[in-house]
Design a protein around this motif. Structure first.
Motif, short mmCIF file in Angstrom:
data_model
loop_
_atom_site.label_atom_id
_atom_site.label_comp_id
_atom_site.label_asym_id
_atom_site.label_seq_id
_atom_site.Cartn_x
_atom_site.Cartn_y
_atom_site.Cartn_z
N ARG A 43 -9.71 37.97 -54.71
CA ARG A 43 -10.88 38.66 -54.17
C ARG A 43 -11.93 38.86 -55.27
O ARG A 43 -13.12 38.66 -55.06
CB ARG A 43 -10.48 39.99 -53.55
N ASP A 96 -3.80 33.87 -49.29
CA ASP A 96 -3.23 35.12 -49.82
C ASP A 96 -4.30 36.21 -49.77
O ASP A 96 -4.83 36.62 -50.81
CB ASP A 96 -2.74 34.88 -51.24
N PRO A 97 -4.62 36.72 -48.56
CA PRO A 97 -5.75 37.64 -48.41
C PRO A 97 -5.58 38.99 -49.09
O PRO A 97 -6.56 39.70 -49.30
CB PRO A 97 -5.87 37.81 -46.89
N ASP A 98 -4.39 39.36 -49.49
CA ASP A 98 -4.18 40.65 -50.14
C ASP A 98 -4.21 40.55 -51.66
O ASP A 98 -4.03 41.55 -52.35
CB ASP A 98 -2.83 41.25 -49.69
N ASN A 99 -4.46 39.37 -52.19
CA ASN A 99 -4.47 39.16 -53.63
C ASN A 99 -5.79 39.66 -54.22
O ASN A 99 -6.85 39.07 -53.99
CB ASN A 99 -4.26 37.67 -53.94
N VAL A 100 -5.72 40.73 -54.99
CA VAL A 100 -6.92 41.36 -55.56
C VAL A 100 -7.61 40.43 -56.56
O VAL A 100 -8.85 40.37 -56.61
CB VAL A 100 -6.56 42.71 -56.22
N GLU A 142 -7.95 32.58 -51.22
CA GLU A 142 -7.89 33.92 -50.61
C GLU A 142 -7.44 33.84 -49.15
O GLU A 142 -6.78 34.76 -48.67
CB GLU A 142 -9.26 34.60 -50.72
N GLN A 143 -7.77 32.76 -48.46
CA GLN A 143 -7.30 32.60 -47.09
C GLN A 143 -5.79 32.51 -47.04
O GLN A 143 -5.14 33.02 -46.13
CB GLN A 143 -7.92 31.36 -46.44
#
Length: 135
Positions: free
Chosen positions: A115, A108-112, A105-106
């Protein structure tokens, strides 16, 4: 008075028993408690811990990845692809999954999906009674 409580996946009935209360977290509705005689209800579940208070006062805790809850006056059904009772959670695997999800996630922080994977690992750990640092 009690109600029938079931956790159902597409393959199996994961739990079936009698309870006096079920507490779950619904999408957009927050945490909600269902008692015998609750008005009919259908809601979408977020990844959460679902607590079932059995007739003898025992509280059984389940990690639920999401799904739906259906309530009639005498029955609560949780429909989910993934539901695990607290005592059956592999804490080491959940910690590993959490670390992997946080690292991914770090990058690709926008990857739902990433998350959601992190949230699921956190729910597994908290349902197992472990402490989780929230991000």
């Amino acid at each position: 008075m009690t109600m029938q409580v079931e956790f159902v996946s597409p393959e199996d009935i994961l739990y079936s028993g009698q309870g006096s209360q079920v507490v779950a977290r619904t999408r957009g509705g927050g945490e909600i408690a269902f008692l015998t005689g609750h008005e009919p209800f259908i809601g979408s579940l977020v990844p959460c811990e679902v607590r079932v208070t059995e007739d003898d006062g025992t509280v059984r805790r389940f990690a639920v990845r999401g799904g739906f809850v259906s309530v009639t006056g005498t029955k609560v059904t949780v429909l989910s692809d993934a539901a695990v009772e607290s005592g059956e959670i592999d804490v080491a695997a959940a910690r590993s999954d959490l670390a992997e999800a946080e690292t991914a996630e770090q990058a690709d922080p926008d990857n739902v999906e990433l998350r959601n994977n992190r949230k699921w690992a956190e729910v597994l750990l908290t349902t197992a009674g472990e402490t989780v640092d929230s991000h």
